[in-house]
Design a protein around this motif. Structure first.
Motif, PDB file in Angstrom:
ATOM      1  N   UNK A 124     -23.821 -95.828  15.011  1.00 49.78           N
ATOM      2  CA  UNK A 124     -23.886 -95.736  13.556  1.00 49.78           C
ATOM      3  C   UNK A 124     -24.094 -97.146  13.008  1.00 49.78           C
ATOM      4  N   UNK A 125     -25.220 -97.342  12.290  1.00 54.84           N
ATOM      5  CA  UNK A 125     -25.515 -98.628  11.680  1.00 54.84           C
ATOM      6  C   UNK A 125     -25.460 -98.474  10.165  1.00 54.84           C
ATOM      7  N   UNK A 126     -24.734 -99.371   9.515  1.00 56.71           N
ATOM      8  CA  UNK A 126     -24.590 -99.334   8.065  1.00 56.71           C
ATOM      9  C   UNK A 126     -25.111-100.640   7.490  1.00 56.71           C
ATOM     10  N   UNK A 127     -25.986-100.524   6.493  1.00 53.30           N
ATOM     11  CA  UNK A 127     -26.551-101.694   5.831  1.00 53.30           C
ATOM     12  C   UNK A 127     -26.317-101.557   4.334  1.00 53.30           C
ATOM     13  N   UNK A 128     -25.797-102.618   3.716  1.00 52.54           N
ATOM     14  CA  UNK A 128     -25.454-102.573   2.292  1.00 52.54           C
ATOM     15  C   UNK A 128     -26.536-103.178   1.404  1.00 52.54           C
ATOM     16  N   UNK A 129     -27.679-103.561   1.938  1.00 52.58           N
ATOM     17  CA  UNK A 129     -28.756-104.102   1.140  1.00 52.58           C
ATOM     18  C   UNK A 129     -28.517-105.552   0.723  1.00 52.58           C
ATOM     19  N   UNK A 130     -29.453-106.078  -0.058  1.00 55.73           N
ATOM     20  CA  UNK A 130     -29.435-107.482  -0.455  1.00 55.73           C
ATOM     21  C   UNK A 130     -28.191-107.845  -1.249  1.00 55.73           C
ATOM     22  N   UNK A 131     -27.842-107.026  -2.227  1.00 53.88           N
ATOM     23  CA  UNK A 131     -26.666-107.309  -3.054  1.00 53.88           C
ATOM     24  C   UNK A 131     -25.395-107.229  -2.202  1.00 53.88           C
ATOM     25  N   UNK A 132     -25.346-106.296  -1.270  1.00 53.68           N
ATOM     26  CA  UNK A 132     -24.191-106.189  -0.373  1.00 53.68           C
ATOM     27  C   UNK A 132     -24.034-107.424   0.503  1.00 53.68           C
ATOM     28  N   UNK A 133     -25.144-107.975   0.958  1.00 55.01           N
ATOM     29  CA  UNK A 133     -25.098-109.212   1.744  1.00 55.01           C
ATOM     30  C   UNK A 133     -24.546-110.348   0.888  1.00 55.01           C
ATOM     31  N   UNK A 134     -25.064-110.475  -0.344  1.00 53.36           N
ATOM     32  CA  UNK A 134     -24.578-111.531  -1.242  1.00 53.36           C
ATOM     33  C   UNK A 134     -23.089-111.369  -1.543  1.00 53.36           C
ATOM     34  N   UNK A 135     -22.660-110.134  -1.787  1.00 43.67           N
ATOM     35  CA  UNK A 135     -21.241-109.891  -2.075  1.00 43.67           C
ATOM     36  C   UNK A 135     -20.354-110.253  -0.892  1.00 43.67           C
ATOM     37  N   UNK A 136     -20.785-109.904   0.314  1.00 46.76           N
ATOM     38  CA  UNK A 136     -19.999-110.268   1.501  1.00 46.76           C
ATOM     39  C   UNK A 136     -19.985-111.777   1.718  1.00 46.76           C
TER      40      UNK A 136
END
Length: 178
Positions: free
Chosen positions: A103-115
C-alpha cells in the motif's frame, strides 16, 4: 533578507497546515500484490531473513521513495515500511510463500510541504534546516526589538504594541484554546 525564503516557507505552510481542506488534500493510495524470492523470507530463524535484498528489490520493483522506517519480522510475516514527506509505503510479506500486499500513500505537493514544515519523515538534515530557521527567525525578531529600543520616538508605542500583541495572544489562548 537571508532568512526571507525560510520565513516565507514557514508562513505559507503554516496556512496550508491550518486550512488543509482548502489547499487540495489530495491523498492517493495505491494497493498492489506481488511475490518475491521465497528464500529471502522462508527461513527457520528471523535473523536469516535477507533484509537488504528485500528492501532493495522492493525499491526497484515498485519505485518506492522515502527512507526505510521499519522492518518487522515475526513467525508468519514480515512488515516493511518506507516513509518520506507526504509519502508512505507499507508492505506485508507472507514468510511461507513470499507473497506480499503493498500500500503506497502519497499526499501530493501540499502534503509534502506540510510534512516538511513539521519535520515529519524528512530526516536529520532537514531537522538541522528547521533548527537553523528557528534561530534565524529568533535573531530577526530580536534585532527588530533592539532597533526599536534605539528609536526614542517609537520606543514607548512599539513596546506597548508588542505587549498588547502578547496579551491578545494570551487572552485568545486562555479563552478559546484551553
Amino acid at each position: 533578507m537571508f532568512s526571507f525564503a525560510i520565513i516565507f516557507f514557514f508562513a505559507v505552510t503554516g496556512l496550508t497546515l491550518n486550512h488543509a481542506e482548502k489547499f487540495g488534500n489530495e491523498v492517493q493510495t495505491v494497493q498492489g500484490k506481488g511475490k518475491l524470492n521465497v528464500k529471502w523470507v522462508n527461513t527457520r530463524d528471523t535473523l536469516s531473513v535477507a533484509k537488504l535484498e528485500i528492501v532493495e528489490w522492493l525499491r526497484k520493483e515498485h519505485k518506492l521513495k522515502g527512507a526505510l522506517s521499519d522492518f518487522r519480522i515475526d513467525d508468519a510475516q514480515c512488515g516493511v515500511s518506507f516513509k518520506g514527506p507526504g509519502y508512505a509505503a507499507d508492505i506485508f510479506i507472507n514468510r511461507s510463500t513470499g507473497e506480499y500486499d503493498i500500500s503506497q500513500t502519497s499526499a501530493g505537493f501540499v502534503g509534502v510541504l506540510n510534512d516538511l514544515h513539521k519535520g515529519r519523515d524528512a530526516g536529520p538534515v532537514w531537522s538541522v534546516i528547521i533548527d537553523v530557521s528557528a534561530i534565524l527567525m529568533t535573531l530577526v525578531s530580536l534585532t527588530g526589538m533592539v532597533l526599536l529600543l534605539y528609536l526614542k520616538k517609537k520606543r514607548v508605542s512599539g513596546l506597548l504594541l508588542a505587549a498588547m500583541g502578547l496579551m491578545i495572544a494570551y487572552i485568545i489562548y486562555s479563552m478559546w484554546v484551553k
